[in-house]
Design a protein around this motif. Structure first.
Motif, PDB file in Angstrom:
ATOM      1  N   LEU A  39       0.989  -1.125  -0.091  1.00  8.88           N
ATOM      2  CA  LEU A  39      -0.122   0.022   0.134  1.00  8.88           C
ATOM      3  C   LEU A  39       0.982   1.125  -0.100  1.00  8.88           C
ATOM      4  O   LEU A  39       1.863   1.068   0.908  1.00  8.88           O
ATOM      5  N   PHE A  40       0.491   1.994  -0.928  1.00 10.17           N
ATOM      6  CA  PHE A  40       1.569   3.301  -1.267  1.00 10.17           C
ATOM      7  C   PHE A  40       0.724   4.702  -0.862  1.00 10.17           C
ATOM      8  O   PHE A  40      -0.536   4.581  -1.119  1.00 10.17           O
ATOM      9  N   VAL A  41       1.481   5.695  -0.538  1.00 10.41           N
ATOM     10  CA  VAL A  41       0.810   7.045  -0.434  1.00 10.41           C
ATOM     11  C   VAL A  41       1.748   8.101  -1.087  1.00 10.41           C
ATOM     12  O   VAL A  41       2.890   8.087  -0.400  1.00 10.41           O
ATOM     13  N   SER A  42       1.226   9.130  -1.763  1.00 14.00           N
ATOM     14  CA  SER A  42       2.037  10.126  -2.267  1.00 14.00           C
ATOM     15  C   SER A  42       2.199  11.119  -1.252  1.00 14.00           C
ATOM     16  O   SER A  42       1.208  11.323  -0.562  1.00 14.00           O
ATOM     17  N   GLY A  43       3.182  12.153  -1.463  1.00 12.31           N
ATOM     18  CA  GLY A  43       3.268  13.195  -0.587  1.00 12.31           C
ATOM     19  C   GLY A  43       3.309  13.236   1.101  1.00 12.31           C
ATOM     20  O   GLY A  43       3.435  12.032   1.446  1.00 12.31           O
ATOM     21  N   VAL A  44       2.810  14.178   1.590  1.00 13.90           N
ATOM     22  CA  VAL A  44       2.513  14.145   3.048  1.00 13.90           C
ATOM     23  C   VAL A  44       1.068  14.308   3.407  1.00 13.90           C
ATOM     24  O   VAL A  44       0.356  15.013   2.700  1.00 13.90           O
ATOM     25  N   LEU A  45       0.880  13.931   4.562  1.00 10.59           N
ATOM     26  CA  LEU A  45      -0.691  13.985   5.049  1.00 10.59           C
ATOM     27  C   LEU A  45      -0.584  14.688   6.389  1.00 10.59           C
ATOM     28  O   LEU A  45       0.058  14.836   7.122  1.00 10.59           O
ATOM     29  N   GLY A  46      -2.011  15.340   6.373  1.00  8.26           N
ATOM     30  CA  GLY A  46      -2.354  16.024   7.770  1.00  8.26           C
ATOM     31  C   GLY A  46      -2.121  17.659   7.333  1.00  8.26           C
ATOM     32  O   GLY A  46      -1.362  17.946   7.002  1.00  8.26           O
TER      33      GLY A  46
ATOM     34  N   ARG B 298       3.717  20.684  13.426  1.00 12.74           N
ATOM     35  CA  ARG B 298       3.734  21.781  14.120  1.00 12.74           C
ATOM     36  C   ARG B 298       2.483  22.203  14.924  1.00 12.74           C
ATOM     37  O   ARG B 298       2.379  22.483  16.115  1.00 12.74           O
ATOM     38  N   ALA B 299       1.159  21.717  14.388  1.00 11.77           N
ATOM     39  CA  ALA B 299      -0.066  21.897  15.045  1.00 11.77           C
ATOM     40  C   ALA B 299      -0.026  20.886  16.370  1.00 11.77           C
ATOM     41  O   ALA B 299      -0.488  21.409  17.331  1.00 11.77           O
ATOM     42  N   ALA B 300       0.651  19.661  16.407  1.00 11.78           N
ATOM     43  CA  ALA B 300       0.764  18.912  17.564  1.00 11.78           C
ATOM     44  C   ALA B 300       1.633  19.452  18.531  1.00 11.78           C
ATOM     45  O   ALA B 300       1.258  19.251  19.841  1.00 11.78           O
ATOM     46  N   ARG B 301       2.787  20.005  18.197  1.00 11.93           N
ATOM     47  CA  ARG B 301       3.480  20.678  19.166  1.00 11.93           C
ATOM     48  C   ARG B 301       2.970  21.870  19.713  1.00 11.93           C
ATOM     49  O   ARG B 301       3.151  22.331  20.974  1.00 11.93           O
ATOM     50  N   GLU B 302       2.205  22.806  18.716  1.00 14.13           N
ATOM     51  CA  GLU B 302       1.517  24.006  19.439  1.00 14.13           C
ATOM     52  C   GLU B 302       0.507  23.619  20.331  1.00 14.13           C
ATOM     53  O   GLU B 302       0.095  24.391  21.350  1.00 14.13           O
ATOM     54  N   ARG B 303      -0.316  22.421  20.022  1.00 14.54           N
ATOM     55  CA  ARG B 303      -1.359  22.240  21.221  1.00 14.54           C
ATOM     56  C   ARG B 303      -1.394  20.805  21.382  1.00 14.54           C
ATOM     57  O   ARG B 303      -2.105  19.785  20.754  1.00 14.54           O
ATOM     58  N   PRO B 304      -0.497  20.299  22.494  1.00 17.86           N
ATOM     59  CA  PRO B 304      -0.102  19.029  22.488  1.00 17.86           C
ATOM     60  C   PRO B 304      -1.279  18.373  23.289  1.00 17.86           C
ATOM     61  O   PRO B 304      -1.596  17.223  23.202  1.00 17.86           O
ATOM     62  N   ASP B 305      -2.580  19.420  23.747  1.00 17.88           N
ATOM     63  CA  ASP B 305      -3.795  18.488  24.214  1.00 17.88           C
ATOM     64  C   ASP B 305      -4.911  18.144  23.019  1.00 17.88           C
ATOM     65  O   ASP B 305      -5.590  17.287  23.274  1.00 17.88           O
TER      66      ASP B 305
END
Lengths: 310, 310
Positions: free
Chosen positions: A156-163, A229-236
């Motif tokens: 199974l493959f996916v191109s690019g980056v996600l999220g 970055r979003a996960a770092r900025e909002r760890p909750d």
């Protein structure tokens, strides 16, 4: 009742027609109009102000996104886009310069992919701007890829980056038409879908169509900088991995090929598309459902990407 | 800026593509996809709550009207309809039973005309129901009729009766597909358009495309019972003739044929379609503009059907 249940209820008893190769339930409808070697691809998609873009989006980005979403679906079938009709739903008070900007975005993307804008219509949609695109394309019968051909053992493959796409990428992503054409020209792609609802959701659509399951390798899922970055900025809030699984609007290609093609594909892709990642993120299983493997073992992934910790 | 000016501004510099036989500015786009004898017809049209139907319309009628409008455009090209995609823009709170009713209306009309509903999508349109239809059809290259072939001396015909459609007919009209197919199979139809904006407006579209003018015979224009009743009930409002010229949403066929075909056509039509009127309402002139002839003489008809009394 969610969108998918409603669509199922509305379309479950549509009559069959011999010219319909693939009807409801894939990225595009596939039609046999009598061309000897090709099928016609038929797709429609709409963006609505306040739903798919907000008032701050540049007009050019609105036009770009509306057409790019449809092009992404043509890519997912392995096809080429041909002609588009544009429906403009105009709010009661609208700014002509804004609408001209929307068309500039549409036209620039159409020109890059050889799409002829052949008409459309304007209507009043009093409360908000709505832009609907209807797209025709085609694909060689031998190169058409649906969601339903994944086989146990496939990689199974996916191109690019996600999220994190909603932080901006969703307004300027480039549909993966060239990549998909190259893929179907060089490898036997068993099943493919474009990622609009998020990896966890769209993988499930592909698996259900193919009547198989899958195991994902958590460490292999390509997470975007925005999601990290979003996960770092909002760890909750949700983790970067959860964002990559569930954020949606990535418009990358998710596909499966025979496991013996996996290494040759990765090598050839890196040579052909050095600026776009391609990740092998797991394998197709005969057993239904989606499992996630990480350093702590293998666990089921819930329907919409929620990671179930036992 | 009205709808037509906006469309002109947005589409005046669209690039040309060799596969586009007819682009913006006719009832359907006409595409050459490589079929030996046929062209593909491509059309989209939307109906919006509070604009094209009100909250009191039956759900089945909403679905019927949305598809019937597109079918009427395929009829106006002399074509046959093939496949449709449906976009549902759903208000935040929607009633599943109502949406199922909309689909019943769509499906019943699609079945009568052999149209395959091959997919579509749902999106949120928070404030009101919106239904957009995208339709594919085809036509023999030798039978395709555009707006642009009317010739000086042609006789001008209209099917059915005109005016007062918003009193109910606009929700249940039957698109004139069978009539148009019969016409192009038996007569050389020079130009055709379906009447959505009213006879005065749509005649002008046909004449501008054909670079000709016309003279209408007031006494020959077929006025509906509804338009006559409305004029009786409100003598201060527009006359029945004005209603027939300007009310819109008639979805009848307006077309021109050589004057020598006029009598044979009327005779053959009456035999084939005894329940649907066909009226010869005037003739095509080389001189541009629209003139109206009645018992008091000949006067120019203003752009949107206003009758200029000198």
């Amino acid at each position: 009742m969610n969108e998918f249940e409603l669509i199922r209820r509305l379309t479950h008893d549509l009559p069959r027609h011999p010219r319909v190769v693939v009807g409801v339930g894939d990225d595009c409808a596939v039609l046999d109009l009598g061309l000897p070697d090709r099928w016609v691809l038929f797709k429609t998609d709409a963006v609505v102000e306040g739903v798919h873009f907000d008032a701050g989006a540049l007009p050019e980005q609105i036009g770009h996104k509306a057409l790019a979403r449809c092009l992404s679906d043509v890519a997912a079938m392995g096809g080429e886009a041909s002609s588009a009709l544009i429906t403009l739903g105009l709010p009661t008070a609208f700014d002509v310069a804004r609408i001209e900007g929307v068309y500039r975005g549409l036209n620039a993307l159409a020109a890059r992919h050889g799409v002829a804008i052949v008409g459309g219509e304007t209507t009043t949609n009093p409360d908000r701007l709505l832009l609907s695109v209807c797209l025709l394309g085609s694909v060689e019968k031998t190169r058409c890829v649906t969601r339903s051909g994944a086989q146990p053992g496939d990689a199974l493959f996916v191109s690019g980056v996600l999220g994190g796409s909603l932080r901006g990428r969703h307004l300027c992503f480039e549909p993966r038409l060239a990549e998909a054409r190259w893929l179907t020209g060089h490898f036997a792609v068993h099943a493919m879908i474009d990622l609009s609802d998020g990896l966890a959701g769209d993988l499930r659509h592909l698996l259900e169509s193919s009547r198989v399951g899958a195991e994902l390798l958590a460490a292999a899922i390509p997470i975007s900088r925005e999601a990290k970055r979003a996960a770092r900025e909002r760890p909750d809030a949700k983790s970067a991995l959860s964002a990559a699984l569930t954020d949606g609007e990535d418009f990358e290609l998710l596909f499966s090929v025979s496991s013996r093609d996996a290494v040759p594909l990765l090598d050839a892709w890196r040579e052909r598309f050095p600026d776009l990642g391609l990740a092998c993120i797991g394998k197709i299983l005969a057993e239904r459902g989606v499992r996630l493997r990480d350093e702590r073992g293998v666990r089921p992934l819930e329907a919409h990407g929620y990671i179930h910790f036992a």
